[in-house]
Design a protein around this motif. Structure first.
Motif, mmCIF file in Angstrom:
data_model
loop_
_atom_site.group_PDB
_atom_site.id
_atom_site.type_symbol
_atom_site.label_atom_id
_atom_site.label_comp_id
_atom_site.label_asym_id
_atom_site.label_seq_id
_atom_site.Cartn_x
_atom_site.Cartn_y
_atom_site.Cartn_z
ATOM 1 N N PHE A 107 0.299 11.645 5.842
ATOM 2 C CA PHE A 107 -0.598 10.545 6.182
ATOM 3 C C PHE A 107 -0.981 9.726 4.955
ATOM 4 O O PHE A 107 -1.072 8.505 5.019
ATOM 5 C CB PHE A 107 -1.857 11.069 6.879
ATOM 6 N N TYR A 126 -0.134 5.787 4.738
ATOM 7 C CA TYR A 126 -1.193 4.788 4.781
ATOM 8 C C TYR A 126 -1.315 3.988 3.480
ATOM 9 O O TYR A 126 -1.528 2.777 3.514
ATOM 10 C CB TYR A 126 -2.536 5.447 5.102
ATOM 11 N N ARG A 154 1.544 -2.276 4.900
ATOM 12 C CA ARG A 154 0.419 -2.666 4.059
ATOM 13 C C ARG A 154 0.937 -3.195 2.726
ATOM 14 O O ARG A 154 2.053 -2.904 2.317
ATOM 15 C CB ARG A 154 -0.523 -1.470 3.821
ATOM 16 N N ARG A 178 -3.500 -4.516 5.534
ATOM 17 C CA ARG A 178 -2.323 -4.479 6.390
ATOM 18 C C ARG A 178 -1.997 -5.893 6.840
ATOM 19 O O ARG A 178 -2.823 -6.797 6.730
ATOM 20 C CB ARG A 178 -2.554 -3.550 7.577
#
Length: 200
Positions: free
Chosen positions: A24, A28, A49, A70
Motif C-alpha cells: 500500500f 499510494y 499520483r 492525484r
C-alpha cells in the motif's frame, strides 16, 4: 493466546501484514520516478499520483505547483498503461490487505485459519504478487507521455526513462513482490488444523 497458527503461521501472519503495508505504501506514494521539471524542482510520478507539476496560468505563463496529489479523474492519467497499472497494483494491494487482516485475526482467535483457508490466503498472495509484477512491467510502457518528457527529456520513451531515475517507492513495491511470494510459500505450513479437524 488461542490461535490455530503454527510458529511458521505466526511468522506468516506478521510477514503478511508487513507485505500489505509495503504494498500500500509503494502504491499510494508517488515516488516511483524522480525527474527534474524545468531545471527548477524535482518532479515525482507514480501511476495515479504526482508531485510538482506545471500549470498554465490565465496569463499564459507556466507556473510550477509544488505539491503532491492525484489526477483529478481516472481519465486524466496520461497513459492507458498507467491506468491499467493503477488497477492491477490497486487490486494487488487490496488482496494483500485482506489476507493480512485474516491472518492477524488468526493470531488471537482459534479456527479463523485452517489448512484450507491458509492455502487460499497463500493463493491470493501469489495472485497479488503476479498482479504487482504485471503492473510494474506495464508502467514503463507509458514513459513516452508528455508529462514524463517534460521531466525526463525528449529521449524518454517506452522502457527508457531518459534523464529520470527510479525512486524509492518502486523499490518498496519490488520488495513487496518478494515478501508476498515468501508469504505464499509459508502459507502451506501456517495452520496446525486440517479441514477435517473442524468436524470433530
Amino acid at each position: 493466546m488461542a490461535t490455530s497458527l503454527t510458529c511458521v503461521g505466526i511468522f506468516w501472519a506478521l510477514l503478511s501484514f508487513t507485505a500489505a503495508i509495503s504494498c500500500f505504501t509503494g502504491f499510494y506514494l508517488p515516488f516511483w520516478i524522480k525527474g527534474r521539471l524545468l531545471d527548477k524542482v524535482d518532479a515525482y510520478f507514480s501511476t495515479f499520483r504526482r508531485c510538482n507539476y506545471p500549470k498554465i496560468t490565465t496569463l499564459g505563463e507556466v507556473q510550477i505547483i509544488e505539491e503532491c496529489g492525484r489526477y483529478s479523474r481516472f481519465a486524466d492519467i496520461p497513459s492507458i498503461w498507467w491506468q491499467i497499472s493503477t488497477i492491477l497494483v490497486g487490486i494487488a494491494s487490496a488482496l494483500s490487505l485482506l489476507v493480512s487482516i485474516t491472518a492477524l485475526a488468526a493470531l488471537c482467535l482459534t479456527y479463523v485459519v485452517h489448512d484450507g483457508t491458509a492455502r487460499v490466503g497463500g493463493a491470493m498472495q501469489l495472485l497479488a504478487c503476479l498482479l504487482l509484477v504485471c503492473g510494474l512491467a506495464l508502467y514503463p510502457l507509458g514513459w513516452d507521455n508528455k508529462e514524463i518528457k517534460e521531466s525526463c527529456g525528449d529521449s524518454a520513451t517506452i522502457y527508457n526513462i531518459g534523464t529520470c531515475e527510479v525512486s524509492w517507492s518502486a523499490y518498496i513495491l519490488t520488495s513487496s513482490i518478494v515478501l508476498l511470494f515468501l508469504c505464499f510459500c509459508l502459507s502451506f505450513c501456517a495452520s496446525r488444523y486440517k479441514i477435517s479437524s473442524f468436524g470433530s
